[in-house]
Design an enzyme around this catalytic site. Structure first.
Site, PDB file in Angstrom:
ATOM      1  N   SER A   1      17.686  -6.336 -19.140  1.00  0.00           N
ATOM      2  CA  SER A   1      17.323  -6.859 -17.816  1.00  0.00           C
ATOM      3  C   SER A   1      18.455  -7.680 -17.211  1.00  0.00           C
ATOM      4  CB  SER A   1      16.064  -7.705 -17.919  1.00  0.00           C
ATOM      5  OG  SER A   1      16.187  -8.650 -18.949  1.00  0.00           O
TER       6      SER A   1
ATOM      7  N   HIS B   1      16.402  -0.076 -16.021  1.00  0.00           N
ATOM      8  CA  HIS B   1      15.634  -1.316 -16.186  1.00  0.00           C
ATOM      9  C   HIS B   1      14.245  -1.167 -15.578  1.00  0.00           C
ATOM     10  CE1 HIS B   1      14.970  -5.768 -14.992  1.00  0.00           C
ATOM     11  NE2 HIS B   1      14.511  -5.549 -16.200  1.00  0.00           N
TER      12      HIS B   1
ATOM     13  N   GLU C   1      15.396  -0.001 -11.937  1.00  0.00           N
ATOM     14  CA  GLU C   1      16.779  -0.204 -11.482  1.00  0.00           C
ATOM     15  C   GLU C   1      17.666   0.659 -12.384  1.00  0.00           C
ATOM     16  OE1 GLU C   1      17.338  -4.723  -9.930  1.00  0.00           O
ATOM     17  OE2 GLU C   1      16.885  -4.558 -12.058  1.00  0.00           O
TER      18      GLU C   1
ATOM     19  N   ASN D   1      16.180  -9.356 -11.079  1.00  0.00           N
ATOM     20  CA  ASN D   1      16.159 -10.622 -11.817  1.00  0.00           C
ATOM     21  C   ASN D   1      16.914 -11.734 -11.102  1.00  0.00           C
ATOM     22  OD1 ASN D   1      14.465 -10.792 -14.127  1.00  0.00           O
ATOM     23  ND2 ASN D   1      15.609  -9.080 -14.968  1.00  0.00           N
TER      24      ASN D   1
END
Ligand SMILES: C[C@H](O)CC(=O)SCCNC(=O)CCNC(=O)[C@H](O)C(C)(C)COP(=O)(O)OP(=O)(O)OC[C@H]1O[C@@H](n2cnc3c(N)ncnc32)[C@H](O)[C@@H]1OP(=O)(O)O
Length: 287
Positions: free
Chosen positions: A120, A143, A155, A193
């Site tokens: 991540s 991800h 992602e 994130n």
């Protein structure tokens, strides 16, 4: 129908087991590996629960799920990955732990096999350094978001040496399992994130300053911003320890704006991390 790629997933935790499930539900043959039989049994039990709940809520047809669960073979032997064509790594979010898996996979998997990582926060090119130069063309980041069975985004990050065909394959497979992939530049924390942790850090700061309680901040985000879960509920769901780890990696990469708050660090050191059965911000300590 053209033959489907043989899928491998390494790591049967929160993310890996559901990644295995979404591929199996889309008809793929999946080999799921973890270090112990105990973690594999736990993973299968959890998938049974997810499927049962999904059938009750009309997300899945009962008949399809029996076939899907049967398409997931579990193993503790990574050596069985030699016939896999697309392998996703979803082990603990630490470079040394992931590196060990990549070195082994690189030696076991066929040269054409693609290795994808569900990291991540760690840049793909940094992780690709742990496989041979030849494999780097077939190495990519994919991800997923928790809970993987419900969240539609993936992602997809090519590293410095990822071949265009590997990016195309990853995007195609994401779509084939019903996800919406977006191609992202390979930077620490990627896009989601970076957005999420700015919110989480500010949420903890509000609590530190006594501005509002975790419960009220969750209510504010849900009713004021339309988020499905508040930041404290989300920290409990994904665990505060994982959130702290992500913030430490992004703090090192970007500086002050991702410095983890002292209260989060203290709670993690005190074991108040959330997750199933553990006390968190919103889940009480057992009396
Ligand atoms: C850490 C990574 O790098 C990045 C991330 O993954 S960040 C996390 C991103 N994910 C989110 O923001 C998810 C937010 N949650 C949601 O949108 C909604 O809860 C949802 C669409 C997933 C489900 O909605 P809905 O069906 O109404 O809720 P509900 O049935 O109560 O939740 C389903 C289950 O998922 C769990 N869950 C929800 N979000 C979760 C999360 N982020 N992580 C783990 N579990 C989660 C719930 O606890 C519940 O578990 P249960 O089946 O054992 O009771």
């Amino acid at each position: 129908m053209a033959s489907q790629e043989k899928i491998g997933v390494v790591g049967a935790g929160l993310m890996g087991r559901e990644i295995a499930l979404v591929f199996a539900l889309a008809g793929y043959d999946v080999l799921l590996c973890d270090r112990t039989e105990e973690s594999l049994t736990q993973a299968k039990d959890r998938l049974d629960q997810i499927v049962e709940k999904g059938i009750a809520r009309g997300f899945y047809q009962a008949a399809d799920t029996v076939g899907a669960l049967n398409r997931i073979t579990t193993t503790t032997d990574l050596g069985r990955f030699k016939d896999r064509e697309f392998v996703t790594e979803a082990v603990f979010e630490r470079e040394d732990v992931k590196a060990e898996v990549f070195v082994r996979l690189d030696g076991i998997c066929a040269p054409a096999c693609v290795i994808a990582t569900n990291t991540s926060t760690i840049p793909i090119s940094v992780l690709a350094a742990h496989v041979s130069a030849a494999r780097r063309a077939n190495f990519i980041g994919t991800h997923y978001f928790s809970p993987v069975s419900r969240m539609r985004l993936v992602e997809v990050m090519p590293g410095f040496d990822t071949a265009p065909a590997t990016l195309e394959l990853a995007m195609r497979l994401c779509r084939a399992v019903g996800k919406t992939p977006i191609a992202i530049k390979d930077v620490p924390g990627f896009a989601v994130n970076r957005l999420l942790h700015v919110l989480m850090i500010e949420a903890v700061r509000l609590v530190e300053e006594g501005v509002a309680t975790p419960e009220d901040i969750d209510t504010a985000c849900k009713l004021g911003l339309g988020h499905p879960m508040g930041p404290f509920e989300l920290m409990d769901a994904t665990t505060s320890s994982l959130c702290l780890q992500a913030q430490e990696i992004m703090h090192e990469a970007y500086g002050e704006r991702f410095r983890p708050r002292p209260l989060l660090k203290q709670r993690v050191r005190a074991g108040l991390v959330g997750g199933r059965g553990k006390p968190g911000w919103r889940t009480p300590r057992p009396s």
